[in-house]
Design an enzyme around this catalytic site. Structure first.
Site, PDB file in Angstrom:
ATOM      1  N   TYR A  32       0.863  -1.182   0.000  1.00 29.50           N
ATOM      2  CA  TYR A  32       0.000   0.000   0.000  1.00 29.50           C
ATOM      3  C   TYR A  32       0.909   1.245   0.000  1.00 29.50           C
ATOM      4  CZ  TYR A  32      -4.595   2.113   0.260  1.00 29.50           C
ATOM      5  OH  TYR A  32      -5.750   2.799  -0.050  1.00 29.50           O
ATOM      6  N   HIS A  37       7.290   5.405   1.392  1.00 30.75           N
ATOM      7  CA  HIS A  37       7.966   4.215   0.853  1.00 30.75           C
ATOM      8  C   HIS A  37       8.821   4.573  -0.361  1.00 30.75           C
ATOM      9  CE1 HIS A  37       4.179   2.265   2.601  1.00 30.75           C
ATOM     10  NE2 HIS A  37       5.139   1.675   3.265  1.00 30.75           N
ATOM     11  N   GLN A  61       3.927  -9.972  13.246  1.00 38.13           N
ATOM     12  CA  GLN A  61       4.175  -8.711  13.954  1.00 38.13           C
ATOM     13  C   GLN A  61       2.883  -8.011  14.371  1.00 38.13           C
ATOM     14  OE1 GLN A  61       6.356  -7.085  10.486  1.00 38.13           O
ATOM     15  NE2 GLN A  61       5.276  -5.183  10.876  1.00 38.13           N
ATOM     16  N   ASP A 150       9.452   4.822  11.752  1.00 40.03           N
ATOM     17  CA  ASP A 150       9.435   3.720  12.720  1.00 40.03           C
ATOM     18  C   ASP A 150      10.810   3.680  13.393  1.00 40.03           C
ATOM     19  OD1 ASP A 150       6.762   2.184  11.974  1.00 40.03           O
ATOM     20  OD2 ASP A 150       7.702   2.829  10.125  1.00 40.03           O
ATOM     21  N   ARG A 187      -1.753   3.336   7.200  1.00 47.26           N
ATOM     22  CA  ARG A 187      -2.906   3.316   8.116  1.00 47.26           C
ATOM     23  C   ARG A 187      -3.708   4.616   8.077  1.00 47.26           C
ATOM     24  NH1 ARG A 187       0.743  -0.124  11.498  1.00 47.26           N
ATOM     25  NH2 ARG A 187      -0.321  -2.130  11.622  1.00 47.26           N
TER      26      ARG A 187
HETATM   27  P1  AMP Z   1       5.501  -0.385   6.251  1.00 47.02           P
HETATM   28  O1  AMP Z   1       5.007  -0.725   4.898  1.00 47.02           O
HETATM   29  O2  AMP Z   1       4.590   0.462   7.050  1.00 47.02           O
HETATM   30  O3  AMP Z   1       6.036  -1.591   7.003  1.00 47.02           O
HETATM   31  O4  AMP Z   1       6.783   0.530   6.014  1.00 47.02           O
HETATM   32  C1  AMP Z   1       7.856   0.102   5.206  1.00 47.02           C
HETATM   33  C2  AMP Z   1       9.020   1.067   5.393  1.00 47.02           C
HETATM   34  O5  AMP Z   1       8.613   2.380   5.019  1.00 47.02           O
HETATM   35  C3  AMP Z   1       9.484   1.148   6.842  1.00 47.02           C
HETATM   36  O6  AMP Z   1      10.897   1.188   6.877  1.00 47.02           O
HETATM   37  C4  AMP Z   1       8.872   2.431   7.321  1.00 47.02           C
HETATM   38  O7  AMP Z   1       9.589   3.050   8.362  1.00 47.02           O
HETATM   39  C5  AMP Z   1       8.935   3.273   6.062  1.00 47.02           C
HETATM   40  N1  AMP Z   1       7.961   4.364   6.116  1.00 47.02           N
HETATM   41  C6  AMP Z   1       6.620   4.278   6.358  1.00 47.02           C
HETATM   42  N2  AMP Z   1       6.063   5.500   6.385  1.00 47.02           N
HETATM   43  C7  AMP Z   1       7.065   6.386   6.156  1.00 47.02           C
HETATM   44  C8  AMP Z   1       7.129   7.805   6.057  1.00 47.02           C
HETATM   45  N3  AMP Z   1       6.050   8.576   6.212  1.00 47.02           N
HETATM   46  N4  AMP Z   1       8.322   8.382   5.810  1.00 47.02           N
HETATM   47  C9  AMP Z   1       9.433   7.609   5.655  1.00 47.02           C
HETATM   48  N5  AMP Z   1       9.441   6.270   5.729  1.00 47.02           N
HETATM   49  C10 AMP Z   1       8.277   5.662   5.980  1.00 47.02           C
END
Ligand code: AMP
Length: 280
Positions: A32, A37, A61, A150, A187
Site C-alpha cells: 500500500y 515508501h 508482527q 518507525d 494506516r
Molecule cells: P511499512 O510498509 O509500514 O512496514 O513501512 C515500510 C518502510 O517504510 C518502513 O521502513 C517504514 O519506516 C517506512 N515508512 C513508512 N512511512 C514512512 C514515512 N512517512 N516516511 C518515511 N518512511 C516511511
C-alpha cells in the site's frame, strides 16, 4: 522489473546478481505504497546496481486484536510505483512461503523492544526482527533502507544486524509528511475526514515540544503534560505514550540537556498513529 513470488526464485535471482558482481539495495515494506515508501526507493536507487522491494504483510508482527485482516492492499498500484522508482525486482511472497509448516524460530532482542511501542505491542518487534532477518537471508542485500518514521524499528534492525553479523549497511530515510504535517502511513487510509483533521495533532505536538524546549523548558514531564492536553483537545484522540528518550538506547530521559528523541503513539478513533522527532 521482475516479480518473484517464492523464496527459491528470490534467492536464485540474488545469487545470480552476486555472481555478476552486482550490488543489491533492499527496501522491505508491507505494501500500500505511499511517498514515504517511494522516498526510500529513491534513496536506494543510486546506491546499488539492483533495487529490490519486498511487499509482505507479516502476520507475526500483529497482535491478536490488531489490524492484520484489515490492512490495506493495492498490489497493482504498488507495482506501478515500484516500476516508476526503478525497482529491478519485487519480492512478493505468500505467508506459506515465509512461514512453512513447523516454522519455530523467533528472534527477540533483549533491551530495545522494552520501550515505546514495544510496551504496548508485546509481540510486534519479535515478529519484525524475525521477518527482517529472514528477508535479509533471502534477498542478500548489500544495503537495506528503513524509515525513521518507525524509529524504534530502525534501531532494532541496526542492533540485529550487528548482533547477528549480517554484512549489510543499514540506512535510515527521513519521515515524509503530508502538506499539513501528518506523517504518511498506510494506516492513514483508515481515518474518517473528522479523524484525519484530528490526526495533525501528532506533528503539531512535536512542533509544540520544540517551541517549549527553545523557550528553555527542560523538564520532560512538564512538556509531556502540555502535549497530552494539547492532543486530547482534538476529537477522538487517546494518547498511548509521549516519551522523551535517549536516541540510541531508547531509555527514558527526564531532563532535556542533550539531543533527545520525542516519540508519540496516539489512537485517533480506532487507528493507532505514531510519529517522532529529534529535539534539543
Ligand atoms: P511499512 O510498509 O509500514 O512496514 O513501512 C515500510 C518502510 O517504510 C518502513 O521502513 C517504514 O519506516 C517506512 N515508512 C513508512 N512511512 C514512512 C514515512 N512517512 N516516511 C518515511 N518512511 C516511511
Amino acid at each position: 522489473m521482475e516479480i518473484l513470488k517464492t523464496k527459491p526464485q528470490m534467492q536464485h535471482w540474488s545469487k545470480q546478481k552476486k555472481r555478476e558482481s552486482k550490488t543489491i539495495c533492499f527496501v522491505p515494506t508491507m505494501g500500500y505504497l505511499h511517498k514515504g515508501h517511494t522516498s526510500l526507493l529513491d534513496k536506494g536507487k543510486p546506491l546499488c546496481d539492483e533495487l529490490v522491494l519486498s511487499i509482505f504483510v507479516n502476520p507475526t508482527q500483529f497482535g491478536p486484536k490488531e489490524d492484520l485482516d484489515a490492512y490495506p492492499s493495492d498490489i497493482e498500484n504498488d507495482l506501478a510505483l515500484a516500476k516508476k522508482a526503478g525497482v529491478t525486482a519485487v519480492f512478493l511472497p505468500n505467508k506459506e512461503s515465509i512461514y512453512p509448516k513447523n516454522f519455530q524460530t523467533q528472534i527477540n532482542l533483549q533491551h530495545l523492544p522494552q520501550f515505546l511501542c514495544g510496551k504496548f505491542r508485546p509481540v510486534h518487534f519479535g515478529g519484525v526482527a524475525t521477518v527482517v532477518a529472514k528477508l535479509f537471508n533471502i534477498v542478500m542485500p548489500d544495503i537495506a533502507i528503513f524509515g525513521q518514521k518507525d524509529y524504534q524499528q530502525l534501531q532494532i534492525i541496526r542492533q540485529l544486524t550487528l548482533d547477528l553479523d549480517f554484512d549489510i549497511k543499514i540506512l535510515g530515510g527521513q519521515i515524509i509528511r503530508e502538506q499539513d504535517g501528518l506523517a504518511m502511513s498506510s494506516r492513514n487510509a483508515y481515518l474518517t475526514d473528522k479523524q484525519r483533521a484530528s490526526a495533525i495533532c501528532l506533528s503539531k505536538a512535536l512542533n509544540l515540544a520544540k517551541e517549549l524546549v527553545v523557550k528553555g523548558e527542560k523538564k520532560a514531564a512538564l512538556i509531556q503534560k502540555e502535549l497530552q492536553d494539547f492532543i486530547h483537545a482534538h476529537s477522538e484522540t487517546a494518547v498511548e505514550y509521549i516519551s522523551f528518550c535517549d536516541p540510541a538506547t531508547l531509555e527514558k530521559v527526564e531532563q532535556i540537556d542533550a539531543q533527545v528523541l520525542l516519540a508519540l503513539a496516539v489512537k485517533v478513533g480506532a487507528t493507532r498513529l505514531i510519529d517522532n522527532s529529534l529535539i534539543g
